[in-house]
Enzyme design. Sequence first.
Site, short mmCIF file in Angstrom:
data_model
loop_
_atom_site.label_atom_id
_atom_site.label_comp_id
_atom_site.label_asym_id
_atom_site.label_seq_id
_atom_site.Cartn_x
_atom_site.Cartn_y
_atom_site.Cartn_z
N HIS A 14 -10.58 -5.17 -2.66
CA HIS A 14 -9.23 -5.44 -2.15
C HIS A 14 -9.30 -5.81 -0.69
O HIS A 14 -10.19 -5.38 0.05
CB HIS A 14 -8.30 -4.24 -2.35
N HIS A 74 -7.10 -5.77 2.74
CA HIS A 74 -5.93 -5.18 3.40
C HIS A 74 -5.23 -6.21 4.28
O HIS A 74 -5.89 -6.89 5.08
CB HIS A 74 -6.35 -4.02 4.31
N GLN A 130 -14.43 2.65 1.96
CA GLN A 130 -13.85 2.21 0.68
C GLN A 130 -13.61 3.42 -0.21
O GLN A 130 -14.54 4.20 -0.46
CB GLN A 130 -14.78 1.21 -0.02
N ASN A 133 -13.07 -3.14 3.19
CA ASN A 133 -14.10 -2.11 3.23
C ASN A 133 -15.02 -2.19 2.02
O ASN A 133 -14.54 -2.35 0.89
CB ASN A 133 -13.45 -0.73 3.27
N ASP A 164 0.84 -1.19 0.00
CA ASP A 164 0.00 0.00 0.00
C ASP A 164 0.89 1.25 0.00
O ASP A 164 1.87 1.32 0.73
CB ASP A 164 -0.89 -0.02 1.25
P1 AMP Z 1 -9.85 1.47 0.84
O1 AMP Z 1 -9.98 2.71 1.69
O2 AMP Z 1 -10.22 0.20 1.56
O3 AMP Z 1 -10.56 1.62 -0.48
O4 AMP Z 1 -8.30 1.31 0.57
C1 AMP Z 1 -7.65 1.87 -0.52
C2 AMP Z 1 -6.18 1.73 -0.22
O5 AMP Z 1 -5.47 1.81 -1.43
C3 AMP Z 1 -5.61 2.80 0.71
O6 AMP Z 1 -4.98 2.16 1.82
C4 AMP Z 1 -4.60 3.54 -0.17
O7 AMP Z 1 -3.46 3.93 0.54
C5 AMP Z 1 -4.27 2.51 -1.22
N1 AMP Z 1 -3.88 3.00 -2.52
C6 AMP Z 1 -4.51 3.91 -3.29
N2 AMP Z 1 -3.88 4.07 -4.47
C7 AMP Z 1 -2.83 3.23 -4.45
C8 AMP Z 1 -1.79 2.92 -5.37
N3 AMP Z 1 -1.70 3.53 -6.55
N4 AMP Z 1 -0.86 1.99 -5.01
C9 AMP Z 1 -0.94 1.38 -3.81
N5 AMP Z 1 -1.90 1.62 -2.91
C10 AMP Z 1 -2.82 2.54 -3.21
#
Ligand code: AMP
Length: 137
Positions: free
Chosen positions: A102, A104, A96, A89, A33
Site C-alpha cells: 500500500h 500512503h 509495515q 513501508n 486510513d
Molecule cells: P503500514 O504501517 O505501512 O503497514 O500501514 C498500515 C496502515 O493501515 C496504517 O496506517 C493503519 O492505520 C491502516 N489500517 C489498518 N487496518 C485498516 C483498515 N481496516 N482500514 C483502513 N486502514 C487500516
Amino acid sequence: MMRDDNCIFCKIANGEIPSKTLYEDDSFRVILDLGPATRGHALILPKDHYANLYELPDEVAAEAMKLAKKMAIRMKERLGADGFNLVQNNGETAGQTVMHFHLHLIPRYENDGQHILWNPGESTPEELEEIKDQITK
Ligand code: AMP
Ligand code: ZN
C-alpha cells in the site's frame, strides 16, 4: 486473480469489507486510513495481493504512482493541504504492519503536529564511496 484469503487489505480492496472509498477502478481502491496521521490520510491498495514493493509488477508500480499523483493533486486542492507526503513501508523493520502493498497518501497542514521526517545522520566521502560500490558493483 491474486487474492490472499487471510489478508484484510485484499478484502477491503475487493469490497468484501466496507471502507471509505475515494476512488476505485479495475486494479485499485483508494481508501481513508482508519488511524490517520493527518486529516485525509489515505491508502492506495492494489486489488491483487502483493506483499510489498519487491513483489509488485512493474505495470502495477507505474499505475500506482500515476494514481498517487492524481489523488495528491485532488486531495491537496479539496482539503486545502499545504504539503503532501507519499510513504511506503516494506518489512516490519520499516514499519509495515499490513503485508499487502500500500502507498500512503498523507496531506500535510501547517502545524499538523506530525513528523514524517528522519533525523539526518553524518557521513564521510569514504563511507559514501563504499556504499555506492556495495550497491552498484
Ligand atoms: P503500514 O504501517 O505501512 O503497514 O500501514 C498500515 C496502515 O493501515 C496504517 O496506517 C493503519 O492505520 C491502516 N489500517 C489498518 N487496518 C485498516 C483498515 N481496516 N482500514 C483502513 N486502514 C487500516
Ligand atoms: Zn492482500
